[in-house]
Design a protein around this motif. Sequence first.
Motif, PDB file in Angstrom:
ATOM      1  N   TYR A  56      -1.688 -10.245  -1.368  1.00 38.88           N
ATOM      2  CA  TYR A  56      -0.885  -9.786  -0.229  1.00 38.88           C
ATOM      3  C   TYR A  56      -1.660 -10.135   1.028  1.00 38.88           C
ATOM      4  O   TYR A  56      -2.868  -9.853   1.120  1.00 38.88           O
ATOM      5  CB  TYR A  56      -0.662  -8.274  -0.347  1.00 38.88           C
ATOM      6  N   TYR A  85      -5.964   6.263   3.135  1.00 40.62           N
ATOM      7  CA  TYR A  85      -7.163   5.461   3.327  1.00 40.62           C
ATOM      8  C   TYR A  85      -7.841   5.855   4.634  1.00 40.62           C
ATOM      9  O   TYR A  85      -7.191   6.313   5.576  1.00 40.62           O
ATOM     10  CB  TYR A  85      -6.802   3.962   3.436  1.00 40.62           C
ATOM     11  N   TYR A 126      -5.876   8.760  -3.831  1.00 39.62           N
ATOM     12  CA  TYR A 126      -4.558   8.825  -4.465  1.00 39.62           C
ATOM     13  C   TYR A 126      -4.588   9.891  -5.539  1.00 39.62           C
ATOM     14  O   TYR A 126      -5.576  10.009  -6.266  1.00 39.62           O
ATOM     15  CB  TYR A 126      -4.192   7.457  -5.061  1.00 39.62           C
ATOM     16  N   TYR A 155      -0.454   7.370  -0.784  1.00 32.56           N
ATOM     17  CA  TYR A 155      -1.737   6.689  -0.796  1.00 32.56           C
ATOM     18  C   TYR A 155      -2.366   6.850   0.581  1.00 32.56           C
ATOM     19  O   TYR A 155      -1.715   6.624   1.603  1.00 32.56           O
ATOM     20  CB  TYR A 155      -1.556   5.196  -1.107  1.00 32.56           C
ATOM     21  N   GLY A 204      -2.868  -0.790  -8.096  1.00 32.14           N
ATOM     22  CA  GLY A 204      -1.989   0.268  -8.601  1.00 32.14           C
ATOM     23  C   GLY A 204      -2.343   1.638  -8.050  1.00 32.14           C
ATOM     24  O   GLY A 204      -1.475   2.480  -7.873  1.00 32.14           O
ATOM     25  N   THR A 205      -3.619   1.851  -7.776  1.00 34.39           N
ATOM     26  CA  THR A 205      -4.029   3.108  -7.152  1.00 34.39           C
ATOM     27  C   THR A 205      -4.558   2.899  -5.744  1.00 34.39           C
ATOM     28  O   THR A 205      -4.905   3.851  -5.066  1.00 34.39           O
ATOM     29  CB  THR A 205      -5.123   3.802  -7.989  1.00 34.39           C
ATOM     30  N   ALA A 206      -4.640   1.656  -5.316  1.00 28.38           N
ATOM     31  CA  ALA A 206      -5.100   1.366  -3.951  1.00 28.38           C
ATOM     32  C   ALA A 206      -4.715  -0.052  -3.566  1.00 28.38           C
ATOM     33  O   ALA A 206      -4.599  -0.926  -4.434  1.00 28.38           O
ATOM     34  CB  ALA A 206      -6.619   1.528  -3.848  1.00 28.38           C
ATOM     35  N   SER A 207      -4.501  -0.264  -2.275  1.00 23.69           N
ATOM     36  CA  SER A 207      -4.296  -1.611  -1.731  1.00 23.69           C
ATOM     37  C   SER A 207      -5.337  -1.793  -0.642  1.00 23.69           C
ATOM     38  O   SER A 207      -5.049  -1.653   0.537  1.00 23.69           O
ATOM     39  CB  SER A 207      -2.889  -1.759  -1.145  1.00 23.69           C
ATOM     40  N   LYS A 208      -6.548  -2.079  -1.043  1.00 24.69           N
ATOM     41  CA  LYS A 208      -7.655  -2.176  -0.091  1.00 24.69           C
ATOM     42  C   LYS A 208      -7.551  -3.466   0.707  1.00 24.69           C
ATOM     43  O   LYS A 208      -7.524  -4.555   0.144  1.00 24.69           O
ATOM     44  CB  LYS A 208      -8.978  -2.141  -0.853  1.00 24.69           C
ATOM     45  N   LEU A 209      -7.487  -3.322   2.034  1.00 30.75           N
ATOM     46  CA  LEU A 209      -7.398  -4.490   2.902  1.00 30.75           C
ATOM     47  C   LEU A 209      -8.790  -4.993   3.273  1.00 30.75           C
ATOM     48  O   LEU A 209      -9.650  -4.206   3.665  1.00 30.75           O
ATOM     49  CB  LEU A 209      -6.653  -4.141   4.189  1.00 30.75           C
ATOM     50  N   PHE A 221     -10.299  -7.374   6.077  1.00 31.45           N
ATOM     51  CA  PHE A 221      -9.859  -7.940   7.347  1.00 31.45           C
ATOM     52  C   PHE A 221     -10.697  -9.146   7.749  1.00 31.45           C
ATOM     53  O   PHE A 221     -11.895  -9.228   7.438  1.00 31.45           O
ATOM     54  CB  PHE A 221      -9.969  -6.889   8.463  1.00 31.45           C
ATOM     55  N   HIS A 254       2.373   1.683  -3.660  1.00 27.81           N
ATOM     56  CA  HIS A 254       1.307   0.682  -3.578  1.00 27.81           C
ATOM     57  C   HIS A 254       1.824  -0.710  -3.237  1.00 27.81           C
ATOM     58  O   HIS A 254       1.045  -1.634  -3.087  1.00 27.81           O
ATOM     59  CB  HIS A 254       0.473   0.670  -4.871  1.00 27.81           C
ATOM     60  N   TYR A 294     -10.352   3.740   7.328  1.00 30.61           N
ATOM     61  CA  TYR A 294     -11.010   2.514   7.750  1.00 30.61           C
ATOM     62  C   TYR A 294     -11.804   2.829   9.008  1.00 30.61           C
ATOM     63  O   TYR A 294     -11.517   3.805   9.704  1.00 30.61           O
ATOM     64  CB  TYR A 294      -9.969   1.428   8.090  1.00 30.61           C
ATOM     65  N   ASN A 342      -3.751  -5.444  -5.043  1.00 33.66           N
ATOM     66  CA  ASN A 342      -3.097  -4.198  -5.410  1.00 33.66           C
ATOM     67  C   ASN A 342      -3.567  -3.785  -6.806  1.00 33.66           C
ATOM     68  O   ASN A 342      -3.278  -4.458  -7.790  1.00 33.66           O
ATOM     69  CB  ASN A 342      -1.584  -4.402  -5.393  1.00 33.66           C
ATOM     70  N   TYR A 354      -2.075  -8.246  11.434  1.00 32.06           N
ATOM     71  CA  TYR A 354      -1.977  -7.060  12.255  1.00 32.06           C
ATOM     72  C   TYR A 354      -2.217  -7.424  13.713  1.00 32.06           C
ATOM     73  O   TYR A 354      -3.028  -8.296  14.040  1.00 32.06           O
ATOM     74  CB  TYR A 354      -3.002  -6.007  11.820  1.00 32.06           C
ATOM     75  N   PRO A 397      -4.321  -0.836  14.458  1.00 27.79           N
ATOM     76  CA  PRO A 397      -3.637  -2.076  14.088  1.00 27.79           C
ATOM     77  C   PRO A 397      -2.202  -1.792  13.651  1.00 27.79           C
ATOM     78  O   PRO A 397      -1.945  -0.817  12.945  1.00 27.79           O
ATOM     79  CB  PRO A 397      -4.471  -2.592  12.910  1.00 27.79           C
ATOM     80  N   LEU A 418       1.179  -3.507  11.779  1.00 27.49           N
ATOM     81  CA  LEU A 418       1.616  -4.615  10.942  1.00 27.49           C
ATOM     82  C   LEU A 418       2.628  -5.480  11.688  1.00 27.49           C
ATOM     83  O   LEU A 418       3.623  -4.987  12.231  1.00 27.49           O
ATOM     84  CB  LEU A 418       2.246  -4.086   9.653  1.00 27.49           C
ATOM     85  N   SER A 428      -9.879   6.776  -5.199  1.00 31.15           N
ATOM     86  CA  SER A 428      -9.570   5.691  -6.119  1.00 31.15           C
ATOM     87  C   SER A 428     -10.508   4.497  -5.931  1.00 31.15           C
ATOM     88  O   SER A 428     -10.753   3.760  -6.872  1.00 31.15           O
ATOM     89  CB  SER A 428      -8.116   5.238  -5.986  1.00 31.15           C
ATOM     90  N   VAL A 458     -12.148  -4.531  11.327  1.00 26.47           N
ATOM     91  CA  VAL A 458     -11.812  -3.277  10.663  1.00 26.47           C
ATOM     92  C   VAL A 458     -12.368  -3.321   9.236  1.00 26.47           C
ATOM     93  O   VAL A 458     -12.199  -4.311   8.523  1.00 26.47           O
ATOM     94  CB  VAL A 458     -10.285  -3.087  10.642  1.00 26.47           C
ATOM     95  N   PHE A 502     -12.897  -1.294   5.426  1.00 26.83           N
ATOM     96  CA  PHE A 502     -12.428  -0.289   4.488  1.00 26.83           C
ATOM     97  C   PHE A 502     -13.542   0.706   4.166  1.00 26.83           C
ATOM     98  O   PHE A 502     -14.693   0.322   3.946  1.00 26.83           O
ATOM     99  CB  PHE A 502     -11.968  -0.988   3.200  1.00 26.83           C
ATOM    100  N   ARG A 517       3.406 -12.879   0.579  1.00 28.71           N
ATOM    101  CA  ARG A 517       2.799 -12.868  -0.764  1.00 28.71           C
ATOM    102  C   ARG A 517       2.635 -14.317  -1.211  1.00 28.71           C
ATOM    103  O   ARG A 517       3.343 -15.201  -0.738  1.00 28.71           O
ATOM    104  CB  ARG A 517       3.667 -12.075  -1.729  1.00 28.71           C
TER     105      ARG A 517
END
Lengths: 113, 114
Positions: B32, A33, A50, A31, B97-102, B104, A98, A35, B95, B36, B44, B46, A55, A43, A45, B51
């Motif tokens: 999630y 990304y 993917y 995956y 499944g195809t991305a975990s966009k954060l 901030f 993921h 940013y 999440n 950071y 950044p 982690l 995605s 920060v 996005f 969770r």
Amino acid sequence: EPEVTQTPSHQVTQMGQEVILRCVPISNHLYFYWYRQILGQKVEFLVSFYNNEISEKSEIFDDQFSVERPDGSNFTLKIRSTKLEDSAMYFCTTQGDHNSPLHFGNGTRLTVT
Amino acid sequence: QQQVKQSPQSLIVQKGGISIINCAYENTAFDYFPWYQQFPGKGPALLIAIRPDVSEKKEGRFTISFNKSAKQFSLHIMDSQPGDSATYFCAASINTGTASKLTFGTGTRLQVTL
């Protein structure tokens, strides 16, 4: 510990020029990304990638932006015609699956004059 | 609804003291919540993450407290050290499944004085 590698560390370009920012992801990560962080701000996005396709993308990621993974290793962000407001730090981020943590590179500082 | 609000904007703590940074969110779909740490000129990194099925997580001097009903979470740094001086960002993600966009928070600049 494996790292996300970004090049160049600093890019200066004139308004209207095209730039390509490059990223070497951590091996076996799936995956990817981008940013960005405007100086002194949070920060944000831009886009997720993917299985060789986008995605998800944000409102910032308009037609001037594109991403690709041309050779199966490097992951690139292209800005077709840069604007002054594109000046920012751009971070490449990769993820093994993921549910695993996102690993940030050290960024490319883009300065548009 | 996608925002994550973070406070304070800046914080000065004496060496050995406790640093506390707070975040609040609206979107109950977030699943999630990472923190950071960012040093100048670096990306950044982690620090610790939680969770929503857990109310607290501790790793060394760093603790996340999570209040699901209040939609708030906080970072506590015990025995703060000058080397902890950095900008701290909370974040939240969904999440798909195809991305975990954060998403901030706006960041907290922590300075630990001697």
